[in-house]
Design an enzyme around this catalytic site. Structure first.
Site, PDB file in Angstrom:
ATOM      1  N   PRO A   1      13.861  21.377 -11.576  1.00  0.00           N
ATOM      2  CG  PRO A   1      14.609  19.387 -10.625  1.00  0.00           C
ATOM      3  CD  PRO A   1      13.822  20.617 -10.312  1.00  0.00           C
ATOM      4  N   PRO A   2      14.952  20.037 -14.811  1.00  0.00           N
ATOM      5  CG  PRO A   2      16.514  20.407 -16.496  1.00  0.00           C
ATOM      6  CD  PRO A   2      16.362  20.445 -15.005  1.00  0.00           C
ATOM      7  N   GLY A   3      12.748  17.650 -16.323  1.00  0.00           N
ATOM      8  CA  GLY A   3      12.250  16.286 -16.209  1.00  0.00           C
ATOM      9  C   GLY A   3      11.263  16.035 -15.096  1.00  0.00           C
TER      10      GLY A   3
ATOM     11  N   GLY B   1       8.308  17.214 -14.878  1.00  0.00           N
ATOM     12  CA  GLY B   1       6.958  17.118 -15.402  1.00  0.00           C
ATOM     13  C   GLY B   1       6.182  18.416 -15.423  1.00  0.00           C
ATOM     14  CE  LYS B   2      10.183  23.034 -15.587  1.00  0.00           C
ATOM     15  NZ  LYS B   2      11.123  21.979 -15.180  1.00  0.00           N
ATOM     16  CB  THR B   3       5.487  19.981 -20.510  1.00  0.00           C
ATOM     17  OG1 THR B   3       6.566  20.908 -20.677  1.00  0.00           O
ATOM     18  CG2 THR B   3       4.591  20.033 -21.732  1.00  0.00           C
TER      19      THR B   3
ATOM     20  CG  HIS C   1      24.279   5.614   9.183  1.00  0.00           C
ATOM     21  ND1 HIS C   1      25.544   6.022   9.539  1.00  0.00           N
ATOM     22  CD2 HIS C   1      23.603   6.745   8.832  1.00  0.00           C
ATOM     23  CE1 HIS C   1      25.628   7.343   9.410  1.00  0.00           C
ATOM     24  NE2 HIS C   1      24.457   7.795   8.973  1.00  0.00           N
ATOM     25  CD  GLU C   2      20.371   6.278   6.560  1.00  0.00           C
ATOM     26  OE1 GLU C   2      19.813   7.245   7.121  1.00  0.00           O
ATOM     27  OE2 GLU C   2      21.436   6.388   5.941  1.00  0.00           O
TER      28      GLU C   2
ATOM     29  CG  ASP D   1      24.481  11.865   8.540  1.00  0.00           C
ATOM     30  OD1 ASP D   1      23.648  12.407   7.786  1.00  0.00           O
ATOM     31  OD2 ASP D   1      24.501  10.639   8.780  1.00  0.00           O
TER      32      ASP D   1
END
Length: 716
Positions: free
Chosen positions: A321-323, A325-327, A533-534, A608
Site C-alpha cells: 500500500p502507499p506509504g 516506504g518503497k522509495t 478478551h485478547e 473472530d
C-alpha cells in the site's frame, strides 16, 4: 599542459603516450577555440580588457592586474569530455585511427545516452577525419553523392519516428558505393540505425564511461592545469556530461574544479546523502533480507570477486500500500550497496506529449543506469505500464509499443551488467504478466504495514536520538497501529511544529494528538475488557498447542491478537478444531470474567466470530472433513447446502469449540487475569512475555485437556 604535437598517427612518438589520441583530439579542439577567439577579436567582439582602452575602469583594472600572461583558451567542458570518450573508444579498436584517415571503414558508435549524440557528431567532424575532409550528414531520407574528400555521418538519437532500422537503407547503399569513411551514431544502434549500415559495419564501438584519468584530462583542457587532488571514483561514476559545465562555471583552478564537482555530485547522488542505510530500516521483512544479500553481492562485483552472471538478485518488484516506504527502500539499498541510485517513474516517462518522447525517456533511464553501473535503477508506479491483455480502443498501439520496449530493455539483463532494476507498485495485479517472467522482475516481495515493534523503531528514527530519549515510544506505536512509515514521519513533523509554536520541547502528547486527530482513547472499563478478551485468545492458543502467538496489543479502537496463520494445506481436523476454539476464546474469556459477552468479537467480516464461522463451514463444504465426507462444494452453492441442514451442523461445531475454549480458560483463570493486567498496563505483550506469565501462573496444560476430553465425551 597538453603536449604540443600535431595530428596523431601510429609512427609519432605521442602514439605511446597514455591517452595519446584523446590529447590529440583536445589539441585540435583547442586550436579551433583559439581561431574562434582570434576571429572575435578581429571583429571587435572580444570581451577581454584592453590596456589601451579609454574606459577609466578598465585602465584601473589593467594597472592592478599587471602584465598579462598568455591566456589559456578553454575548451567547453562537456565537449572536452566527449572528445576524451570518443578518442578512447576509437583507440581500443586496433588500427581504426589510421583507417578513418586513410581508408573507408564503416563504424557504428553506441552512445547509450541520447544527449551525447550531437556532441559525438561534433567531435567526429572536427577530429576524427583527415584535415580537409568534409563530413556530410546522411541523416536524411534521400541518397547523397559523396566525393573523395568527404565522409558520411549518420546520426540518430531516437527522437524521430524515422529513427528505425527500416528507414535509410537506400541512402546507406549509395554511401557505401562511394568508398569513403561512414560512421553511424545512436544511443541504441540496433533499434535506431538503418539495418544495412549495421550489416556492413566493420567496427562497433561503445562510448565508455568517464573515469578519474579522463576527468583530469577534461580539467586540464578547461583550466590549462592538472589537479593536485583526486576525486572519489564512486562520485565520478555518478557524473553526467551535462554536470561538467555547471560544476566548472566560475572555477578558477584545477583543484577548484574538483571541489565544484564534489558539490555537484554529492547533491545528486542519493546514496551519499544523509539518510538511513538498509541496515537501519525496520519493517521491511523479506525485502530487507533480499536487499542486504544484494548489497554484499554488488560490493563483490565492484571489486571483481563476483561475476555479473553469478548475481541472482538482479530484479525486484516491490508491492504494498502507499506509504510503506518503497522509495525509501530503494534509497537505503543504494546507500548500503554504495552504488548510485537512478530514480525514474512511469509518470515521468509519460510526461512527453508524443510516443517518441515516451520511448526516448525509457531508453534514457536505462542508458543512464548503464553509464553509472553498478547501480540501482528504481522505477516507481510500475502499474502505470498497462497490461496488454487489458488495453482497448485507440490506445492499443501506443501502449503496446511502450510495453514492448520496456520488456525488451528489461529482458536484456546481460546487456546491462551491474544494473539492478527495482520497481514499485501499489497495484501489482495490474502489471503485464510478462514483466514478472523469469529473467525480468521475477521476484515479487510485498511490504506490509509495520507491526508494533517496527513502529517503535520508526518513531525513534524520525524523532532522532535526542528527542524523548528516555521515554517509551510504545504508546505511540500502539496508537498508530495500522499506519505506515510515511504516516509516522508526518505525525512527528506536525507534532514538532505544534511544540515549536508553543515554545516548548516535543512531548508524547503532541504526537499522540496528531495520531488520534480528536479520536478518544479507550475508557478504563473498555480497556480492561479488551485485555481480558485478547488474553483469552493467547491462553487458548498456548494451551491447545496450535496457532502460536506472535503478540497482543491494545490500541484506541480495541485489542488485537496476532497468531501464526492458523490453517494451511497441512492442517488436520483436530488442528482446525483447535483453531476454532482459539478464535472463540476471547468471547469465552469475557463471559468468565464479566458474566456476559460484548459484540466486539462479531463486528465485521474479519471479526473472530466471522472467521470461526467460515472455518467451521469449510470443514463440511470445502475441506471434505465433515458430515458430507470427501465432497467439495463450490462456494457459489454454499447457501443451497446450508439451507438443507448443514447450518445446524456448523452451529454445533461452533458450540463445541466455544465450550472447549471455556473449559481451557476455567483452568487458567490466574494466568488469564495476570496476562490481562499486564496487557492493560503496558498495551503490548510479546510471545516471550506471554510465555513468562503462563509459566508463572498457569495450571498444567494436561489438566485442561483432561477436562476438555471429558466435556467432549459427555456431549457425545
Amino acid at each position: 599542459m597538453l603536449p604540443s604535437s600535431t595530428t596523431p598517427n601510429d609512427q609519432h612518438p605521442d602514439a605511446h603516450v597514455p591517452d595519446a589520441l584523446a590529447r590529440a583530439f583536445l589539441r585540435t579542439l583547442a586550436q579551433d577555440e583559439r581561431r574562434k577567439t582570434k576571429l572575435k577579436g578581429d571583429l571587435g567582439l572580444d570581451c577581454d580588457f584592453d590596456q589601451e582602452s579609454d574606459d577609466p575602469v578598465e585602465r584601473i583594472l589593467a594597472q592592478t592586474e599587471g602584465e598579462r600572461k598568455t591566456e589559456h583558451i578553454p575548451i567547453p567542458a562537456d565537449l572536452a569530455a566527449v572528445a576524451v570518450l570518443v578518442a578512447r573508444a576509437i583507440e581500443v579498436e586496433d588500427g581504426l585511427v589510421r583507417r578513418l584517415r586513410r581508408e573507408a571503414p564503416v563504424v557504428v558508435i553506441t552512445t547509450h545516452l541520447p544527449d551525447l549524440v550531437e556532441p559525438v557528431r561534433d567531435v567526429l567532424e572536427r577530429c576524427a577525419f583527415r584535415p580537409g575532409v568534409h563530413a556530410i550528414d546522411l541523416s536524411g531520407n534521400r541518397a547523397v553523392a559523396l566525393g573523395a574528400k568527404q565522409a558520411g555521418l549518420l546520426v540518430r538519437d531516437g527522437s524521430h519516428k524515422d529513427h528505425r532500422p527500416d528507414v535509410g537503407n537506400t541512402m546507406v547503399a549509395a554511401a557505401l558505393h562511394a568508398r569513403v569513411p561512414i560512421v553511424g551514431v545512436a544511443p541504441d544502434p540496433m533499434r535506431q540505425l538503418p539495418r544495412d549500415l549495421l550489416r556492413s559495419a566493420e567496427h562497433r564501438i561503445v562510448l565508455p564511461g568517464l573515469d578519474r584519468s579522463g576527468l583530469d584530462l577534461v580539467i586540464e583542457a578547461v583550466t590549462g592545469g592538472c589537479p593536485t587532488r583526486r576525486i572519489d571514483p564512486d562520485l565520478v561514476r555518478t557524473l553526467d556530461i551535462a554536470d561538467l559545465p555547471i560544476a566548472f562555471r566560475g572555477a578558477t583552478s584545477p583543484d577548484a574544479c574538483i571541489d565544484a564537482l564534489v558539490r555537484v555530485t554529492v547533491t545528486k547522488a542519493d546514496y551519499l546523502q544523509t539518510g538511513p542505510s538498509l541496515e537501519d530500516l525496520d519493517g521491511y521483512g523479506a525485502a530487507k533480507d533480499w536487499g542486504l544479500a544484494l548489497a554484499v553481492d554488488l560490493q563483490a562485483y565492484r571489486v571483481g570477486r563476483l561475476a555479473w552472471a553469478d548475481i541472482d538478485n538482479r530484479g525486484l518488484l516491490l508491492s504494498g500500500p502507499p506509504g510503506v516506504g518503497k522509495t525509501s527502500f530503494a534509497r537505503a539499498l543504494a546507500k548500503s550497496a554504495r552504488v548510485p541510485l537512478v530514480a525514474t517513474s512511469v509518470a515521468e516517462w509519460n510526461a512527453s506529449d508524443y510516443l517518441s518522447g515516451t520511448l526516448q525517456a525509457i531508453r534514457r533511464a536505462f542508458a543512464q543506469a548503464r553509464a553509472q553501473a553498478p547501480c540501482i535503477l528504481f522505477i516507481d508506479e510500475l502499474d502505470g505500464i498497462s497490461d496488454r491483455a487489458q488495453i482497448r480502443g485507440e490506445h492499443v498501439q501506443y501502449w503496446t509499443q511502450v510495453v514492448n520496449l520496456f520488456l525488451e530493455l528489461l529482458a536484456g539483463v546481460e546487456e546491462r551488467p551491474g544494473v539492478v532494476v527495482v520497481a514499485a507498485s501499489n497495484h501489482p495485479e495490474k502489471i503485464d504478466p510478462a514483466v514478472k517472467r523469469a529473467g525480468r522482475l521475477d521476484r515479487e516481495i510485498s511490504i506490509e504495514r509495520p507491526d508494533t515493534t517496527s513502529l517503535v523503531k520508526i518513531f525513534r528514527h524520525h524523532l532522532g536520538p535526542n528527542a524523548l530519549a528516555d521515554a517509551s515510544l510504545l504508546p505511540l506505536a500502539l496508537a498508530a497501529r495500522g499506519k505506515t512509515g510515511a504516516d509516522v514521519e508526518a505525525f512527528v513533523r506536525r507534532a514538532r511544529g505544534a511544540a515549536r509554536r508553543a515554545a516548548r520541547e516535543i512531548g508524547l502528547e503532541d504526537i499522540l494528538a496528531e495520531i488520534r486527530q480528536g479520536r478518544l482513547a479507550m475508557s478504563e472499563e473498555s480497556r480492561r475488557r479488551a485485555a481480558i478478551h485478547e488474553a483469552g485468545h493467547a491462553i487458548a492458543g498456548h494451551s491447545l498447542g496450535y496457532c502460536p502467538i506472535v503478540d497482543l496489543s491494545l490500541h484506541d479502537g480495541g485489542g488485537e491478537a496476532q497468531f501464526e496463520p492458523p490453517v494451511d494445506g497441512a492442517a488436520t481436523l483436530p488442528q482446525i478444531e483447535a483453531a476454532l476454539a482459539m478464535l472463540l476464546a476471547g468471547r469465552a474469556a469475557e463471559e468468565i470474567e464479566f458474566g456476559e459477552v460484548s459484540i466486539g468479537s462479531a463486528l465485521g467480516a474479519s471479526s473472530d466470530l466471522a472467521q470461526a464461522t467460515a472455518l467451521a463451514r469449510n470443514i463440511d463444504l470445502q475441506f471434505g472433513l465433515g458430515k458430507l465426507g470427501p465432497y467439495y462444494v463450490d462456494p457459489a452453492d454454499s447457501s443451497l447446502y446450508l439451507a438443507h441442514g448443514l447450518v445446524e451442523t456448523v452451529a454445533a461445531r461452533l458450540r463445541a469449540a466455544y465450550a472447549r475454549a471455556r473449559t481451557v480458560l476455567e483452568t487458567q483463570t490466574p494466568a488469564l487475569r495476570a496476562i490481562a493486567t499486564e496487557l492493560a498496563e503496558a498495551g503490548y505483550l510479546s510471545a516471550k512475555d506471554i510465555d513468562r506469565i503462563m509459566q508463572a501462573h498457569a495450571a498444567p496444560a494436561r489438566q485442561a485437556e483432561v477436562r476438555v476430553s471429558a466435556l467432549q465425551m459427555g456431549t457425545t
